[in-house]
Scaffold this active site. Sequence first.
Site, PDB file in Angstrom:
ATOM      1  N   SER A  96     -12.259   6.119  -6.186  1.00 53.73           N
ATOM      2  CA  SER A  96     -12.104   7.546  -5.956  1.00 53.73           C
ATOM      3  C   SER A  96     -13.146   8.317  -6.766  1.00 53.73           C
ATOM      4  O   SER A  96     -14.344   8.064  -6.628  1.00 53.73           O
ATOM      5  CB  SER A  96     -10.671   7.971  -6.292  1.00 53.73           C
ATOM      6  OG  SER A  96     -10.345   9.182  -5.674  1.00 53.73           O
TER       7      SER A  96
ATOM      8  N   HIS B  64      -5.432   4.786   0.340  1.00 50.03           N
ATOM      9  CA  HIS B  64      -6.555   5.078  -0.541  1.00 50.03           C
ATOM     10  C   HIS B  64      -6.492   4.198  -1.789  1.00 50.03           C
ATOM     11  O   HIS B  64      -5.445   4.053  -2.414  1.00 50.03           O
ATOM     12  CB  HIS B  64      -6.487   6.561  -0.929  1.00 50.03           C
ATOM     13  CG  HIS B  64      -7.411   6.990  -2.004  1.00 50.03           C
ATOM     14  ND1 HIS B  64      -8.765   7.118  -1.807  1.00 50.03           N
ATOM     15  CD2 HIS B  64      -7.178   7.353  -3.301  1.00 50.03           C
ATOM     16  CE1 HIS B  64      -9.324   7.541  -2.929  1.00 50.03           C
ATOM     17  NE2 HIS B  64      -8.398   7.685  -3.853  1.00 50.03           N
TER      18      HIS B  64
ATOM     19  N   GLU C 200      -8.118   6.783   5.452  1.00 48.38           N
ATOM     20  CA  GLU C 200      -8.069   7.694   4.312  1.00 48.38           C
ATOM     21  C   GLU C 200      -9.003   8.877   4.512  1.00 48.38           C
ATOM     22  O   GLU C 200      -9.968   8.822   5.273  1.00 48.38           O
ATOM     23  CB  GLU C 200      -8.399   6.957   3.022  1.00 48.38           C
ATOM     24  CG  GLU C 200      -9.823   6.449   2.887  1.00 48.38           C
ATOM     25  CD  GLU C 200     -10.092   5.928   1.485  1.00 48.38           C
ATOM     26  OE1 GLU C 200      -9.892   6.708   0.539  1.00 48.38           O
ATOM     27  OE2 GLU C 200     -10.482   4.747   1.341  1.00 48.38           O
TER      28      GLU C 200
END
Length: 292
Positions: free
Chosen positions: A138, A262, A232
């Site tokens: 991320s 995710h 995602e």
Amino acid sequence: MSLDGWNLPPVREGRAASDELDARRRGTAAYRQDPEPGVTVRQELVGGVPCTFLEVPDPALTLLYFHGGGYRMGDAAGWLGFGSRIALAARARVVLVEYRLAPEDPFPAALHDVAGVYDAIVAAGEDGDLAPFVGGDSAGGGLAAALTVAARGAPVPLPSGMVLLSPWLDLTVTKPTYDSNASTDQLISKKSLREAAEIYLQLHDPGDPLASPLFADLSGLPPVLLLASCHEALLGDATAFAGRAATAGVPVQAHLVPDVPHAWPAIDPTMPESQEAIGTIARFLTTRALEA
């Protein structure tokens, strides 16, 4: 911490975190995973930055790993399980970096921290001529890519490779998959990403390649392993970066996996897809280490 030659923007003053964000940070403690047996855990300051080392006997390589959390949440303790599984599978020394968080420390404080750790690890030279690998999920994936871009103009070797898991690479938050995958991504949304970008950037240009490495010149960067979910919101960031990197001549392995959340390998280690991802990461690291 001296970063002579890195040409990074100066660190700026931030603002206090809201009560809501403080509560969310405390709430993440419930999701922490213990390290796997056979991995030694120790804390150490590296370049003045707190780091957690996940050690296995006779490691063959070093991976600096940066946790996710939108640049505003997360800590090394939350990634002990995931990091230790990589350490075992790849016979790697995994270093979880406790970089500073926004809004108290906005861009580019996190980049200064990871650059300082990278600089110090390279100087220590524990793996001989093999430069550390960098990786993250991320926001941590975006930070790993930004560090690699910054290292290209610094007096250090480039990382041996990048491992980017569901990376957030474009802080303009404009990719179509933020909308098209909104119903299938239960963890992040366009709204939450816009809020996180504002907290991190605090009026800095979101198109700055050191904040949004999707917009950087990617030529000459080391090989990249990219993993993302087909469902995602950040899928568009991942595919756009893979395309631009490949066009620039960077070796890219992109694994797009359906029906997973995710950053799934870090979130749910019991999923077969998570176990497969750990194997994919380990093969990339060990193969690159042999080739370097």
